[in-house]
Write an enzyme that holds these catalytic residues in place. Sequence first.
Site, PDB file in Angstrom:
ATOM      1  N   LYS A 138      18.607  35.354 100.101  1.00  0.00           N
ATOM      2  CA  LYS A 138      18.661  36.242 101.280  1.00  0.00           C
ATOM      3  C   LYS A 138      17.819  35.679 102.413  1.00  0.00           C
ATOM      4  O   LYS A 138      16.689  35.192 102.186  1.00  0.00           O
ATOM      5  CB  LYS A 138      18.143  37.617 100.874  1.00  0.00           C
ATOM      6  CG  LYS A 138      18.204  38.676 101.979  1.00  0.00           C
ATOM      7  CD  LYS A 138      17.706  40.003 101.447  1.00  0.00           C
ATOM      8  CE  LYS A 138      17.845  41.096 102.487  1.00  0.00           C
ATOM      9  NZ  LYS A 138      17.376  42.393 101.960  1.00  0.00           N
ATOM     10  N   SER A 154      18.019  48.044  99.042  1.00  0.00           N
ATOM     11  CA  SER A 154      18.743  46.921  99.634  1.00  0.00           C
ATOM     12  C   SER A 154      19.294  45.892  98.666  1.00  0.00           C
ATOM     13  O   SER A 154      20.069  45.035  99.078  1.00  0.00           O
ATOM     14  CB  SER A 154      17.856  46.216 100.672  1.00  0.00           C
ATOM     15  OG  SER A 154      17.667  47.054 101.795  1.00  0.00           O
ATOM     16  N   SER A 185      20.493  46.028 102.505  1.00  0.00           N
ATOM     17  CA  SER A 185      20.507  44.970 103.484  1.00  0.00           C
ATOM     18  C   SER A 185      20.826  43.593 102.882  1.00  0.00           C
ATOM     19  O   SER A 185      20.991  42.640 103.643  1.00  0.00           O
ATOM     20  CB  SER A 185      19.157  44.909 104.198  1.00  0.00           C
ATOM     21  OG  SER A 185      18.134  44.650 103.275  1.00  0.00           O
TER      22      SER A 185
END
Lengths: 64, 467
Positions: B80, B180, B156
């Site tokens: 990420k 997330s 996210s």
Amino acid sequence: MKDDPGVTVRALLTAAGIAPSEEEVEKMILSYPMLRAAADSLYTDEISRHLPAFFPTDEDLEER
Amino acid sequence: MIDGLPVTITEAATALRSRSLTSLELTERLLAQTESLDATLGTFIARFDETALAAAAKADADFDAGIDRGPLQGIPLGVKDIIAAREGATTACSKVLDPDWGRGHDAPVVARMRAQGAVILGKTATLEFAMGPPDPDGPFPLHRNPWDLERWPGGSSSGTGTGVAAGLILGGLGSDTGGSVRIPAALCGISGLKPSFGLVPKSRVVPLAHSLDTVGPMARSARDCATILQAIAGASPDDPTSIDRPVPDYASALTGDASGLRVGVERDHHSRSAGFDSACRERFEAAVSALEGAGAEIVDVRLDGYPEINAAALLTSAAESFAYHRKNLQTRFNDYGRATRHSLSIGAFYGSADYVQAQKVRAWGLAKLRRVLSDCDVIVTPTIGVPAPGLSEDFWAMMEWTYTPAWNLLGVPALSIPMGPVDGGLPSGLQIIGARFDDATVLRVADAYQQVTEWHTRLPPCAQTAG
């Protein structure tokens, strides 16, 4: 004293030094009562008896 | 399998060691899958094709020489883009982050995966600063759900979620401050673990809320999540929130069944809520039955104080993220996406007493959770009570039905795994929560469920026709 979201939100944003557009401020004013109510719901006697745990505490650590 | 390629780390690791597949072949095929789908899905912010192919070749050379650095050797993974990786810059999908932030360095979690010979394919997309709803007007790609391209994949950790679901990567890292990892896992039909707070170091990870942030594995199965967790867990001297304690052998905890375990089912604050999606409710009840079939004893539980714990989690996140971003909000407000700056500004609405009170809720909530966990080993809930929303729908409407933030406040492990399709064939997620540092039992229950169900093996249509 009654909390006027429009007054309160504008004052808080000014105090924080941030300047959203008027359109964005209006959206924040709409969301403020719900956010405030959620925060106010935390002020119960039962909760207040606890010490704050600023990080998740180790009290629940057990050998597993 | 996609075109004969393994889609799990476990399958790929076996194939690589039998040499029926090389890491180079696997990496080249995943790069081809990426070429076909990434522009549509918005999975990657940065691709490291050259270095990934070199790492794959190195992994193959090591295998041929009889060198085995660990289960992740030769496995293509994504990271990420709030986590530093030495190949390139970290952007947090924002114009605001310093372009030199973390440049040239690996976060400990990336270094640990690399030490096992993992192949880092690239930086996966995130919501801006891991915070809020996607900004269609922003300079970064829109994220689309592989199961329905007109729907949101969740966030996210959107890119790692879509990448695993669509077969662009076999696993990867996300971060989870209020859901997330688990939200994209649920909406993309994969498995994602928010580990215990303090288990996995988060140095060289862009913070959102320092007392809630965790870095966690995302992959197709709980077993694969355990493999990644084994590599990344353990204290790091540069992260004072990481706890120095022995890391269990997560793989050996996966017995394949849930015999002897008590699974607490919390319905009152979840599937019994008015307006809860009926198809999600059906899937949840079916999942509970499947867990019973896997050997678990089912116990009805209720976590008193859940609404207050949830409210305190959101307040804590708002206050801590505002503190981190306050200066930039003052000087670069319009450089943030509209939705992100709205979400961050909310932190200005709370006073210091509110924040302290929320930390009292943390202690209060932990006491209540301990009481519930005296009657069961894990708790299960749905991850989200509605299907993936459309790209133009109100993100906050979905958050009302999202059951993730409370567990961040309490610092306990929580894993989302697929529990079957709901309306339109969209995935839904089962959330499994355990005691702090008992990630092994959470993974064991999830793995047992995945031994008796096949939801985690489903592939979205776009993944089957690409390439």
